[in-house]
Design a protein around this motif. Sequence first.
Motif, PDB file in Angstrom:
ATOM      1  N   ARG A  42       0.830  -1.207   0.000  1.00 38.60           N
ATOM      2  CA  ARG A  42       0.000   0.000   0.000  1.00 38.60           C
ATOM      3  C   ARG A  42       0.864   1.258   0.000  1.00 38.60           C
ATOM      4  N   GLN A  43       1.982   1.231   0.729  1.00 35.39           N
ATOM      5  CA  GLN A  43       2.885   2.380   0.735  1.00 35.39           C
ATOM      6  C   GLN A  43       3.503   2.598  -0.653  1.00 35.39           C
ATOM      7  N   LEU A  44       3.878   1.502  -1.305  1.00 36.00           N
ATOM      8  CA  LEU A  44       4.406   1.619  -2.673  1.00 36.00           C
ATOM      9  C   LEU A  44       3.342   2.185  -3.614  1.00 36.00           C
ATOM     10  N   ALA A  45       2.115   1.725  -3.468  1.00 34.37           N
ATOM     11  CA  ALA A  45       1.019   2.229  -4.298  1.00 34.37           C
ATOM     12  C   ALA A  45       0.818   3.723  -4.057  1.00 34.37           C
ATOM     13  N   ASP A  46       0.895   4.152  -2.806  1.00 32.26           N
ATOM     14  CA  ASP A  46       0.763   5.576  -2.497  1.00 32.26           C
ATOM     15  C   ASP A  46       1.879   6.392  -3.144  1.00 32.26           C
ATOM     16  N   ASP A  47       3.095   5.858  -3.098  1.00 32.80           N
ATOM     17  CA  ASP A  47       4.228   6.550  -3.731  1.00 32.80           C
ATOM     18  C   ASP A  47       4.012   6.680  -5.239  1.00 32.80           C
ATOM     19  N   ILE A  48       3.526   5.633  -5.862  1.00 35.70           N
ATOM     20  CA  ILE A  48       3.277   5.681  -7.309  1.00 35.70           C
ATOM     21  C   ILE A  48       2.136   6.638  -7.618  1.00 35.70           C
ATOM     22  N   ARG A  49       1.099   6.635  -6.774  1.00 39.33           N
ATOM     23  CA  ARG A  49      -0.017   7.555  -6.970  1.00 39.33           C
ATOM     24  C   ARG A  49       0.482   9.006  -6.911  1.00 39.33           C
ATOM     25  N   THR A  50       1.396   9.283  -5.988  1.00 39.63           N
ATOM     26  CA  THR A  50       1.992  10.613  -5.883  1.00 39.63           C
ATOM     27  C   THR A  50       2.808  10.950  -7.119  1.00 39.63           C
ATOM     28  N   ALA A  51       3.560   9.983  -7.617  1.00 43.37           N
ATOM     29  CA  ALA A  51       4.373  10.203  -8.819  1.00 43.37           C
ATOM     30  C   ALA A  51       3.487  10.477 -10.028  1.00 43.37           C
ATOM     31  N   ILE A  52       2.380   9.773 -10.128  1.00 42.25           N
ATOM     32  CA  ILE A  52       1.445   9.994 -11.246  1.00 42.25           C
ATOM     33  C   ILE A  52       0.854  11.390 -11.151  1.00 42.25           C
ATOM     34  N   ALA A  53       0.458  11.807  -9.951  1.00 47.47           N
ATOM     35  CA  ALA A  53      -0.122  13.141  -9.770  1.00 47.47           C
ATOM     36  C   ALA A  53       0.897  14.223 -10.088  1.00 47.47           C
ATOM     37  N   THR A  54       2.127  14.016  -9.688  1.00 50.38           N
ATOM     38  CA  THR A  54       3.189  14.981  -9.976  1.00 50.38           C
ATOM     39  C   THR A  54       3.448  15.072 -11.479  1.00 50.38           C
ATOM     40  N   LYS A  55       3.462  13.911 -12.122  1.00 54.03           N
ATOM     41  CA  LYS A  55       3.698  13.863 -13.562  1.00 54.03           C
ATOM     42  C   LYS A  55       2.553  14.555 -14.313  1.00 54.03           C
ATOM     43  N   ASP A  56       1.310  14.327 -13.864  1.00 55.42           N
ATOM     44  CA  ASP A  56       0.166  14.941 -14.522  1.00 55.42           C
ATOM     45  C   ASP A  56       0.142  16.455 -14.321  1.00 55.42           C
ATOM     46  N   ALA A  57       0.630  16.901 -13.180  1.00 61.33           N
ATOM     47  CA  ALA A  57       0.642  18.337 -12.878  1.00 61.33           C
ATOM     48  C   ALA A  57       1.712  19.068 -13.693  1.00 61.33           C
ATOM     49  N   ALA A  58       2.728  18.343 -14.092  1.00 63.29           N
ATOM     50  CA  ALA A  58       3.834  18.992 -14.824  1.00 63.29           C
ATOM     51  C   ALA A  58       3.516  19.213 -16.277  1.00 63.29           C
TER      52      ALA A  58
END
Length: 58
Positions: A42-58
């Motif tokens: 779940r922690q890994l999934a949260d990290d990936i979710r954050t990376a996806i959100a960061t990538k989408d925001a850029a």
Amino acid sequence: MTDLEAKLERFETLAAECDLIGKLTSDGAKRELYLRLGLHYRQLADDIRTAIATKDAA
């Protein structure tokens, strides 16, 4: 589906499977192992979710 989204889905599935196995096993050590493993996924999934959100925001 991007590579990150595929990994996110996989980690969420693994977390759910580990939680289920942990709840169903009668061995205390295995229960603790699988519940900790589920938490890690779940922690890994949260990290990936954050990376996806960061990538989408850029």
